[in-house]
Design an enzyme around this catalytic site. Structure first.
Site, PDB file in Angstrom:
ATOM      1  N   CYS A   1      -1.918  -8.598   5.279  1.00  0.00           N
ATOM      2  CA  CYS A   1      -1.589  -7.269   5.782  1.00  0.00           C
ATOM      3  C   CYS A   1      -1.736  -7.214   7.300  1.00  0.00           C
ATOM      4  O   CYS A   1      -2.790  -7.557   7.834  1.00  0.00           O
ATOM      5  CB  CYS A   1      -2.492  -6.220   5.141  1.00  0.00           C
ATOM      6  SG  CYS A   1      -2.131  -4.537   5.717  1.00  0.00           S
TER       7      CYS A   1
ATOM      8  N   ALA B   1       0.840  -1.199   0.000  1.00  0.00           N
ATOM      9  CA  ALA B   1       0.000   0.000   0.000  1.00  0.00           C
ATOM     10  C   ALA B   1       0.873   1.247   0.000  1.00  0.00           C
ATOM     11  O   ALA B   1       1.820   1.359   0.779  1.00  0.00           O
ATOM     12  CB  ALA B   1      -0.917  -0.011   1.216  1.00  0.00           C
TER      13      ALA B   1
ATOM     14  N   ASN C   1       7.823 -15.236   0.634  1.00  0.00           N
ATOM     15  CA  ASN C   1       7.943 -13.789   0.789  1.00  0.00           C
ATOM     16  C   ASN C   1       8.510 -13.485   2.177  1.00  0.00           C
ATOM     17  O   ASN C   1       8.247 -14.204   3.120  1.00  0.00           O
ATOM     18  CB  ASN C   1       6.543 -13.165   0.610  1.00  0.00           C
ATOM     19  CG  ASN C   1       6.491 -11.671   0.858  1.00  0.00           C
ATOM     20  OD1 ASN C   1       5.596 -11.195   1.542  1.00  0.00           O
ATOM     21  ND2 ASN C   1       7.419 -10.922   0.311  1.00  0.00           N
ATOM     22  N   GLY C   2       9.304 -12.412   2.251  1.00  0.00           N
ATOM     23  CA  GLY C   2       9.827 -11.971   3.546  1.00  0.00           C
ATOM     24  C   GLY C   2      11.339 -11.896   3.575  1.00  0.00           C
ATOM     25  O   GLY C   2      12.019 -12.917   3.437  1.00  0.00           O
ATOM     26  N   ASP C   3      11.858 -10.677   3.712  1.00  0.00           N
ATOM     27  CA  ASP C   3      13.302 -10.438   3.876  1.00  0.00           C
ATOM     28  C   ASP C   3      14.151 -10.896   2.690  1.00  0.00           C
ATOM     29  O   ASP C   3      15.315 -11.271   2.862  1.00  0.00           O
ATOM     30  CB  ASP C   3      13.833 -11.106   5.156  1.00  0.00           C
ATOM     31  CG  ASP C   3      13.256 -10.501   6.418  1.00  0.00           C
ATOM     32  OD1 ASP C   3      12.557  -9.477   6.322  1.00  0.00           O
ATOM     33  OD2 ASP C   3      13.500 -11.062   7.517  1.00  0.00           O
TER      34      ASP C   3
END
Length: 326
Positions: free
Chosen positions: A100, A18, A200-202
């Site tokens: 989210c 967003a 997903n992530g880092d």
């Protein structure tokens, strides 16, 4: 990497963020190597569909590749209507947001807050999948807190009810973006289901991308914050995955050209008032690795005129090139 009938150019996807993954940024990331991009989340409430924010978030004019639009909400019927509305406006894939962690989203029992309610998760998925002819994907977290990592259960519900691909952020809702992502749950999810799993992530470097792919067995990777100010990360990761070699970092001249083109695109997309404001955070991300940029970023953040922003950016890079040549 394939999502239903859609074959991605490569298994690297820009995460929906967003306030970040607007059309100018999606275009840039696609050009610089992303296999697919996903729009910012659009509220499912019909009262918000014609607000300026929602209309801009759903603007895909001139975008190449697959148009994936993320929707957010907590009411199955409303989510189904939102899916239909976005397909009518050009969405080729509908992505459901259950990842989210933002308070304003979770307090409405949407986003990752939904992970606490598996029955509601199932109802939403069924409603959306049955409402549209296009593929439906889902983004989740590993659970709602470290003691309640129910990602595997949610993944099975998703697969059983027609989800075509599942993206998993390696944190719980309670973790927000703190600490480090964990990949054991993503690996367990990949073992438990047959549909494509996107980790997903880092993911902030080519080496980390390779590690996460191998460790989880995931079919693809989703890059979020690692792309902020670094849209080159997609071509760098893809080159490394294919060759095992590191691609040379972009030259100062390329950074200058891409950043100024991006800033001009933001001015054009958002207009004279909002464009310069939104450009500030992107410029800050681009330059945060530059050792001498702190004072410049502070100066840049006080500029309200688009033309002046471009002038000072050009001057900044000219001075850097002069210093390098000296």
């Amino acid at each position: 990497m394939q999502i239903a009938q859609y074959k991605l150019d490569n298994p690297l996807i820009l995460a929906p963020m967003a306030g970040v993954t607007d059309r100018p940024f999606r275009l840039l990331c696609k050009e610089l190597g992303a296999g697919m991009t996903v729009s910012e989340m659009i509220a499912s409430n019909p009262k918000l569909w014609n607000t300026k924010k929602s209309l801009m978030r759903s603007d895909h004019a001139g975008e190449p590749g697959i148009r994936s639009v993320q929707i957010a909400g907590a009411e199955p019927e409303m989510m189904a209507q939102a899916a239909q509305h976005n397909v009518e406006n050009g969405a080729e894939i509908i992505d459901i947001n259950m990842g989210c962690p933002a308070k304003k989203v979770c307090k409405k029992a949407a986003g990752s807050a939904l992970l606490q309610y598996p029955d509601l998760v199932e109802d939403i998925i069924k409603a959306v999948v049955n409402a549209v002819e296009v593929p439906v994907t889902l983004k989740i977290r590993t659970g709602w807190n470290p003691d309640n990592r129910n990602g595997v259960d949610i993944a099975k519900i998703a697969q059983d009810n027609g989800i075509q691909a599942l993206a998993v952020h390696g944190r719980t809702r309670a973790c927000k973006y703190q600490g480090f992502a964990e990949y054991d749950t993503i690996a367990a999810i990949k073992q438990a289901i047959e549909i494509p799993v996107i980790a997903n992530g880092d993911i902030t470097s080519p080496e980390k991308a390779k590690f996460v792919l191998e460790y989880t067995g995931a079919d693809a990777l989703m890059v979020g914050r690692g792309a902020q100010g670094n849209p080159w990360i997609f071509r760098e990761i893809w080159h490394y995955l294919q060759t095992g070699e590191f691609l040379e970092s972009p030259s100062i001249e390329e950074v200058r050209n891409v950043m100024i083109r991006h800033v001009k695109g933001l001015h054009q997309f958002y207009g004279d008032h909002m464009g310069p404001k939104i450009a500030r955070k992107h410029v800050s991300w681009y330059l945060q690795e530059q050792a001498d940029s702190k004072e410049f970023r502070s100066t840049f953040n006080r500029i309200d005129e688009g033309a002046e922003q471009i002038d000072v950016l050009n001057l900044y890079f000219e001075q850097k090139q002069q210093a390098k040549a000296a």
